[in-house]
Design a protein around this motif. Structure first.
Motif, PDB file in Angstrom:
ATOM      1  N   GLY A  77       0.804  -1.228  -0.080  1.00  0.00           N
ATOM      2  CA  GLY A  77       0.110   0.018   0.137  1.00  0.00           C
ATOM      3  C   GLY A  77       0.904   1.164  -0.025  1.00  0.00           C
ATOM      4  O   GLY A  77       2.091   1.254   0.121  1.00  0.00           O
ATOM      5  N   ASN A  78       0.107   2.311  -0.222  1.00  0.00           N
ATOM      6  CA  ASN A  78       1.214   3.909  -0.136  1.00  0.00           C
ATOM      7  C   ASN A  78       1.434   4.109   1.347  1.00  0.00           C
ATOM      8  O   ASN A  78       0.839   3.499   2.266  1.00  0.00           O
ATOM      9  N   PHE A  85      -3.356  -2.016   0.949  1.00  0.00           N
ATOM     10  CA  PHE A  85      -2.354  -2.701  -0.177  1.00  0.00           C
ATOM     11  C   PHE A  85      -2.540  -2.125  -1.494  1.00  0.00           C
ATOM     12  O   PHE A  85      -3.732  -1.509  -1.762  1.00  0.00           O
ATOM     13  N   GLY A  86      -1.751  -2.343  -2.252  1.00  0.00           N
ATOM     14  CA  GLY A  86      -1.956  -1.836  -3.411  1.00  0.00           C
ATOM     15  C   GLY A  86      -2.683  -2.854  -4.799  1.00  0.00           C
ATOM     16  O   GLY A  86      -3.220  -3.605  -4.185  1.00  0.00           O
ATOM     17  N   GLY A 135       8.825  -8.059  -6.656  1.00  0.00           N
ATOM     18  CA  GLY A 135       8.570  -7.813  -5.183  1.00  0.00           C
ATOM     19  C   GLY A 135       7.408  -8.736  -4.739  1.00  0.00           C
ATOM     20  O   GLY A 135       7.344  -8.915  -3.447  1.00  0.00           O
ATOM     21  N   ILE A 136       6.646  -9.218  -5.391  1.00  0.00           N
ATOM     22  CA  ILE A 136       5.423  -9.931  -4.964  1.00  0.00           C
ATOM     23  C   ILE A 136       5.877 -11.497  -5.050  1.00  0.00           C
ATOM     24  O   ILE A 136       5.961 -12.045  -5.972  1.00  0.00           O
ATOM     25  N   CYS A 137       5.784 -11.834  -3.734  1.00  0.00           N
ATOM     26  CA  CYS A 137       6.152 -13.406  -3.735  1.00  0.00           C
ATOM     27  C   CYS A 137       4.780 -14.429  -3.103  1.00  0.00           C
ATOM     28  O   CYS A 137       4.007 -13.768  -2.349  1.00  0.00           O
ATOM     29  N   SER A 162       7.127  -1.675  -9.888  1.00  0.00           N
ATOM     30  CA  SER A 162       6.483  -1.226  -8.748  1.00  0.00           C
ATOM     31  C   SER A 162       5.168  -0.628  -9.262  1.00  0.00           C
ATOM     32  O   SER A 162       5.050  -0.064 -10.378  1.00  0.00           O
ATOM     33  N   PRO A 163       4.137  -0.199  -8.254  1.00  0.00           N
ATOM     34  CA  PRO A 163       3.082   0.358  -8.816  1.00  0.00           C
ATOM     35  C   PRO A 163       3.224   1.838  -9.385  1.00  0.00           C
ATOM     36  O   PRO A 163       2.488   2.232 -10.124  1.00  0.00           O
ATOM     37  N   SER A 164       4.446   2.533  -8.820  1.00  0.00           N
ATOM     38  CA  SER A 164       4.602   3.892  -9.327  1.00  0.00           C
ATOM     39  C   SER A 164       5.249   3.950 -10.630  1.00  0.00           C
ATOM     40  O   SER A 164       5.025   4.887 -11.311  1.00  0.00           O
TER      41      SER A 164
END
Length: 168
Positions: A77-78, A85-86, A135-137, A162-164
């Motif tokens: 999440g931000n 979470f994103g 980075g998502i496991c 990354s989401p950004s």
């Protein structure tokens, strides 16, 4: 127990291949197939003089109906606390992080930062031109898979998704 004429340590050839990939990848700083698990592992080991490869992307196939496995996860999440979470994204392509002696594996989702489809319908529909670490496991039981396809070795850490940065 043998698989394809080779003896395997755990009795599960998918598990042993994933363990070998994880071991080789963690150590990184004559093949007749252009694309295979063995070739990708050898490429990762650096038979070439200049080698910045760090990942063997894998596709896994579930026992039930031999369908490709798709994993899901969410970006963090931000920082300002407005979102726990994103965005949730799916992927058919993974980087093996670790496989324990019980064939429990930690896999990292690989995504192309320019892929607008957060939930691809099959591996062919997922953008793979620039697969990168997210980075998502996720944690999986490797005994649930009957098939592994290794893609050519890549540099998944050139740019981390990354989401950004991505279009998620």
């Amino acid at each position: 127990m043998g698989c394809c004429g080779k003896e395997y340590e755990t009795g599960n050839c998918v598990c042993d291949i994933l363990k070998e990939i994880a071991d080789v990848q963690s150590d990184i700083v004559e093949n007749c197939c252009d694309t295979s698990c063995e070739r990708s592992i050898n490429d990762l080991l650096g038979e070439q003089e200049t080698n910045d490869l760090d990942t063997v992307p894998v596709l896994l196939y579930c026992h039930d109906g031999c369908k490709p496995f798709k994993g899901f996860g969410a970006f963090r999440g931000n920082n300002n606390g407005t979102c726990d979470f994103g965005e949730v994204v799916g992927s058919y392509y993974f980087r093996v992080k670790k496989v324990d002696d019980n064939c429990c594996a930690i896999l990292e989702l690989l995504r192309d930062p320019n892929d607008d489809d957060c939930n691809p319908s099959d591996p062919v529909c997922q953008d793979t031109c620039h697969l990168r670490a997210t980075g998502i496991c996720i944690t999986v039981d490797v005994n649930c898979f009957c098939h592994v396809t290794c893609m050519p070795a890549i540099s998944a850490f050139d740019t981390v998704v990354s989401p950004s940065e991505g279009k998620y």
